[in-house]
Design an enzyme around this catalytic site. Structure first.
Site, PDB file in Angstrom:
ATOM      1  N   HIS A 101      37.525 -11.234  -9.088  1.00 33.45           N
ATOM      2  CA  HIS A 101      37.420 -11.046  -7.631  1.00 33.45           C
ATOM      3  C   HIS A 101      36.698  -9.750  -7.301  1.00 33.45           C
ATOM      4  O   HIS A 101      37.221  -8.660  -7.507  1.00 33.45           O
ATOM      5  CB  HIS A 101      38.807 -11.044  -6.976  1.00 33.45           C
ATOM      6  CG  HIS A 101      38.721 -10.947  -5.483  1.00 33.45           C
ATOM      7  ND1 HIS A 101      38.138 -11.921  -4.698  1.00 33.45           N
ATOM      8  CD2 HIS A 101      39.111  -9.980  -4.615  1.00 33.45           C
ATOM      9  CE1 HIS A 101      38.185 -11.561  -3.431  1.00 33.45           C
ATOM     10  NE2 HIS A 101      38.768 -10.376  -3.353  1.00 33.45           N
TER      11      HIS A 101
ATOM     12  N   HIS B 213      37.919 -16.852   4.390  1.00 31.87           N
ATOM     13  CA  HIS B 213      38.375 -15.490   4.099  1.00 31.87           C
ATOM     14  C   HIS B 213      39.890 -15.372   3.919  1.00 31.87           C
ATOM     15  O   HIS B 213      40.364 -14.917   2.886  1.00 31.87           O
ATOM     16  CB  HIS B 213      37.881 -14.539   5.201  1.00 31.87           C
ATOM     17  CG  HIS B 213      38.479 -13.173   5.131  1.00 31.87           C
ATOM     18  ND1 HIS B 213      39.493 -12.763   5.970  1.00 31.87           N
ATOM     19  CD2 HIS B 213      38.234 -12.134   4.299  1.00 31.87           C
ATOM     20  CE1 HIS B 213      39.827 -11.518   5.666  1.00 31.87           C
ATOM     21  NE2 HIS B 213      39.080 -11.118   4.658  1.00 31.87           N
TER      22      HIS B 213
ATOM     23  N   GLU C 286      48.650 -11.325   1.062  1.00 28.22           N
ATOM     24  CA  GLU C 286      48.305  -9.940   0.700  1.00 28.22           C
ATOM     25  C   GLU C 286      49.266  -8.946   1.345  1.00 28.22           C
ATOM     26  O   GLU C 286      49.888  -8.156   0.652  1.00 28.22           O
ATOM     27  CB  GLU C 286      46.852  -9.640   1.092  1.00 28.22           C
ATOM     28  CG  GLU C 286      46.408  -8.223   0.700  1.00 28.22           C
ATOM     29  CD  GLU C 286      44.940  -7.947   0.989  1.00 28.22           C
ATOM     30  OE1 GLU C 286      44.299  -8.780   1.664  1.00 28.22           O
ATOM     31  OE2 GLU C 286      44.445  -6.883   0.554  1.00 28.22           O
TER      32      GLU C 286
ATOM     33  N   ASP D  21      38.630  -6.437  -6.818  1.00 30.66           N
ATOM     34  CA  ASP D  21      38.349  -6.361  -5.394  1.00 30.66           C
ATOM     35  C   ASP D  21      37.135  -5.433  -5.220  1.00 30.66           C
ATOM     36  O   ASP D  21      36.477  -5.085  -6.187  1.00 30.66           O
ATOM     37  CB  ASP D  21      39.578  -5.895  -4.599  1.00 30.66           C
ATOM     38  CG  ASP D  21      39.700  -6.633  -3.258  1.00 30.66           C
ATOM     39  OD1 ASP D  21      38.674  -7.166  -2.785  1.00 30.66           O
ATOM     40  OD2 ASP D  21      40.803  -6.683  -2.698  1.00 30.66           O
TER      41      ASP D  21
ATOM     42  N   HIS E 293      33.667  -8.022  -4.299  1.00 30.15           N
ATOM     43  CA  HIS E 293      32.797  -8.155  -3.127  1.00 30.15           C
ATOM     44  C   HIS E 293      31.657  -7.181  -3.434  1.00 30.15           C
ATOM     45  O   HIS E 293      31.692  -6.027  -3.012  1.00 30.15           O
ATOM     46  CB  HIS E 293      33.491  -7.703  -1.845  1.00 30.15           C
ATOM     47  CG  HIS E 293      34.726  -8.466  -1.467  1.00 30.15           C
ATOM     48  ND1 HIS E 293      34.750  -9.385  -0.444  1.00 30.15           N
ATOM     49  CD2 HIS E 293      35.985  -8.424  -1.954  1.00 30.15           C
ATOM     50  CE1 HIS E 293      35.980  -9.881  -0.310  1.00 30.15           C
ATOM     51  NE2 HIS E 293      36.748  -9.308  -1.217  1.00 30.15           N
TER      52      HIS E 293
HETATM   53 ZN    ZN Z   1      38.848  -9.374  -1.546  1.00 30.66          ZN
END
Ligand code: ZN
Length: 369
Positions: free
Chosen positions: A67, A179, A209, A312, A69
């Site tokens: 994961h 998302h 989360e 992340d 971005h």
């Molecule tokens: Zn994320």
């Protein structure tokens, strides 16, 4: 006859990419090649002349960063309550894009990752990854559309883009990322999940989360109501469910779903994830930076949920080296669970074969922690 010296590389945990990660395991290496694997005792008996070389905490095939971005790689690192994170990402939005993704991909390569899963926000980044990434993986196109009035139009746009991008698939495949349950309307989430299933597209969703997410979905309360209000003309009607139950009700769980974070879950929800074959991607350092708590890894392990690890983005993680996620949890969790998540769990989540460390494998495939 010239004999290459044999070394027995050993560590607290040795994982060859198949079977169970071993305590007191070893890998026999001759020059550039793996010549055997097994317990240290067994290999000592087979290679009595070999030197035993301790390699630290773990030996394993190339890790998977499940994961990222990458397009947020130029964002400053945020540390603070979850409620400040989305405003932080938005405040620095001019830094998001292709240049950041290129730098992020470079960092990922330097970290030794063997595959990756990236959430992609801009079309140009999707095209770049599909055409140019030397690393295999999945690029998940992110959908952020909380207004149910927009569902049909957004769905049509997404479908057209995905269709075109799939023609570029090669090393990198296309996935979809609604998302989060609070940022994509119910009708759109249901539709995207159906579409993904029908087309065999992997689906990545941030869920479970923060406590704020649960409060928003259960009662329509908290700061996410403001975020929702900024992007939706239609007022939010809370489904009255926790995030995982809500996704289950929308048909968004399943073997092609990768659920990111999974911190706010109870045991029944963990069972739902296990029964549906949903994979869970843990981002423990990001969770710590955003102060959302810790995922119940023991529950996931007990119920047999396939786990993977991800960093992340650089906006909530100090680097993109996924090995540091395993190190972060090393004292708290059975290290065999961590090493499996770091490797096989990640490859399985991305439907890629796990590289094996066995007789004939290049020694350069052996990674350590
Ligand atoms: Zn994320």
């Amino acid at each position: 006859m010239f004999w290459l010296r044999t070394e027995l590389w050993t560590a607290e945990v040795v994982y060859t990419g198949f079977g169970t990660p071993m305590l007191r395991g070893a890998i026999a290496v001759q020059g550039p090649t793996v010549v055997g694997q097994g317990s240290l005792e067994e290999l000592r008996a087979r290679f009595p002349q070999a030197e035993v070389v301790p390699k630290g905490k773990a030996l394993f095939p190339p890790p998977v960063n499940a994961h990222t971005h990458l397009d947020l790689s130029l964002h400053p690192l945020y540390r603070g309550p979850f409620s400040g994170f989305i405003p932080h990402v938005v405040a620095h939005r001019e830094k998001r894009g292709l240049e950041a993704a290129k730098q992020g991909l470079e960092e990922l390569l330097r970290s030794g990752a063997g595959a990756f899963a990236d959430v992609v926000f801009k079309d140009e980044v999707m095209e770049f990854l599909l055409r140019e990434s030397p690393l295999p993986g999945v690029a998940f196109y992110e959908v952020f559309a909380p207004d149910p009035e927009d569902a049909e139009e957004v769905f049509q746009q997404v479908q057209a883009k995905v269709k075109a991008w799939r023609r570029l698939e090669g090393r990198v495949r296309v996935g979809l990322s609604p998302h989060a349950p609070y940022s994509v309307s119910a009708p759109l989430l249901r539709r995207l999940a159906q579409y993904a299933r029908a087309e065999g597209l992997p689906l990545m969703i941030h869920a479970g989360e923060s406590q704020e997410e649960a409060a928003f979905l259960q009662k329509g309360e908290g700061f996410l109501t403001q975020i929702h209000g900024r992007f939706s003309r239609t007022p939010f009607e809370p489904p009255g469910l926790t995030p995982i139950r809500y996704l289950q009700a929308l048909g968004a769980l399943g073997p092609n779903t990768l659920l990111v974070h999974g911190v706010q879950v109870d045991e029944e929800e963990v069972r739902m994830l296990a029964d549906s074959g949903t994979k869970v991607i843990l981002c423990p350092r990001s969770n710590a930076y955003l102060q959302v708590g810790e995922a119940p890894i023991h529950l996931y392990a007990r119920h047999g949920v396939e786990l993977a690890l991800g960093t992340d983005s650089r906006a909530s993680s100090p680097d993109l080296d996924v090995k540091n996620e395993a190190l972060f949890l090393w004292e708290k969790v059975d290290p065999r669970v961590l090493i499996r998540a770091l490797t096989r769990g990640g490859y399985r989540a991305l439907s890629l074969p796990t590289p094996r460390l066995t007789r004939g494998s290049p020694a350069s495939l052996v990674h350590s922690l």
